[in-house]
Design a protein around this motif. Sequence first.
Motif, PDB file in Angstrom:
ATOM      1  N   SER A  35       0.912  -1.082  -0.006  1.00 25.14           N
ATOM      2  CA  SER A  35      -0.113  -0.071  -0.057  1.00 25.14           C
ATOM      3  C   SER A  35       0.920   1.149   0.125  1.00 25.14           C
ATOM      4  CB  SER A  35      -0.921   0.023   1.131  1.00 25.14           C
ATOM      5  OG  SER A  35      -0.009   0.128   2.323  1.00 25.14           O
ATOM      6  N   ASP A  36       0.258   2.214  -0.348  1.00 28.11           N
ATOM      7  CA  ASP A  36       0.979   3.589   0.054  1.00 28.11           C
ATOM      8  C   ASP A  36       1.694   3.884   1.281  1.00 28.11           C
ATOM      9  OD1 ASP A  36       0.127   4.474  -2.538  1.00 28.11           O
ATOM     10  OD2 ASP A  36      -1.539   5.759  -1.823  1.00 28.11           O
ATOM     11  N   LEU A  61       4.628   1.149   1.646  1.00 27.09           N
ATOM     12  CA  LEU A  61       5.839   1.625   0.786  1.00 27.09           C
ATOM     13  C   LEU A  61       6.559   2.847   1.277  1.00 27.09           C
ATOM     14  CD1 LEU A  61       7.132   0.794  -1.872  1.00 27.09           C
ATOM     15  CD2 LEU A  61       5.476   2.186  -2.913  1.00 27.09           C
ATOM     16  N   ASN A  76       1.423  -1.406  -6.478  1.00 25.58           N
ATOM     17  CA  ASN A  76       0.891  -0.440  -5.343  1.00 25.58           C
ATOM     18  C   ASN A  76      -0.776  -0.886  -5.294  1.00 25.58           C
ATOM     19  OD1 ASN A  76      -0.012   2.979  -4.954  1.00 25.58           O
ATOM     20  ND2 ASN A  76       1.169   1.512  -3.659  1.00 25.58           N
TER      21      ASN A  76
END
Length: 316
Positions: free
Chosen positions: A116-117, A120, A144
Amino acid sequence: MEVWEGFRAGAAGGRSMTENLEYYKVFYYAAKTGSLTLAAAELSISQPAVSQAMKQLEGALGAKLFVRSSRGIRLTPEGQVLYEYVKNGYEQISLGEKKLSSMLSLDYGELKIGASDMTLKYYLLPLLEEYHERFPKIRVTVTNAPTPETLSLLRQGKIDFGAVSTPLAKAGEFQTIPVKEIEDVFVAGRKFMQYKNHMLDLQELEKLPIISLEGKTSTKRYMDEFLGQNGVKLHSEFELATSDMIVQFALRSLGVGSVVRDFAARYLEDGRLFELRFNKIIPKRNICIVTEAGGFASRAAAEFLAMVSSGAEQKK
């Protein structure tokens, strides 16, 4: 590793040559070198053994493959046709072995990650930088996606592992390594200053314009479940795709943002946002690295997971 090592040559008479690959190995070297003596040296066997293998192969195929000449041996037209096919197959196997060796030595390969954002940005990036410095020839592919989609990709075998946030649906399906603690908070800007430095009931959130994530992310599900257990149901004014956008909306006082603290940390530090305080603590959760329970890891993935495990141990 010698090509076709370990294959046993069966009785040639009437049997398919796929059962006698060792004879084809001898044939390949004899044709390549043009000499039974040189073929024997390449294969570390005796010259009579080479001669016997060629007789067995010719007998099984019913064709003369070599003729003797003053300079050694040469292929017959039938032997030349067979050699072109055997040569291609043998050399492809050799290339395959070299490629495999490169993968095992991490000079070739691919690492496939789902993240996920949040995972990451606040966990994986520094680790990926270190990994790339150590193994620059490994291609790294990052998909992503939010946690539910990442877990789906893992089940389908499309990624080597996922970096996700808890809680996990059907957690028993996976092996998990907790790597970073995270904290969910509600943040607000200047238009909500009357709430700053006040201890609030969770029920106060029902009166406020909430900015939250859209969709079925683990972050949204976690907060909805926690508040639901405390008799609170949020009514979001805005539902956004990313936590970074939630912070931007909160900076403009468009509502109270529900985010993981890391996304708002620098704005909390410089005073452009403040954190709402509640008389009931929101439990912390974790970013985890997940793999399939009992699943196989490629050499490239195994090395990365070893780095993850080492870092997790050092934090204990």
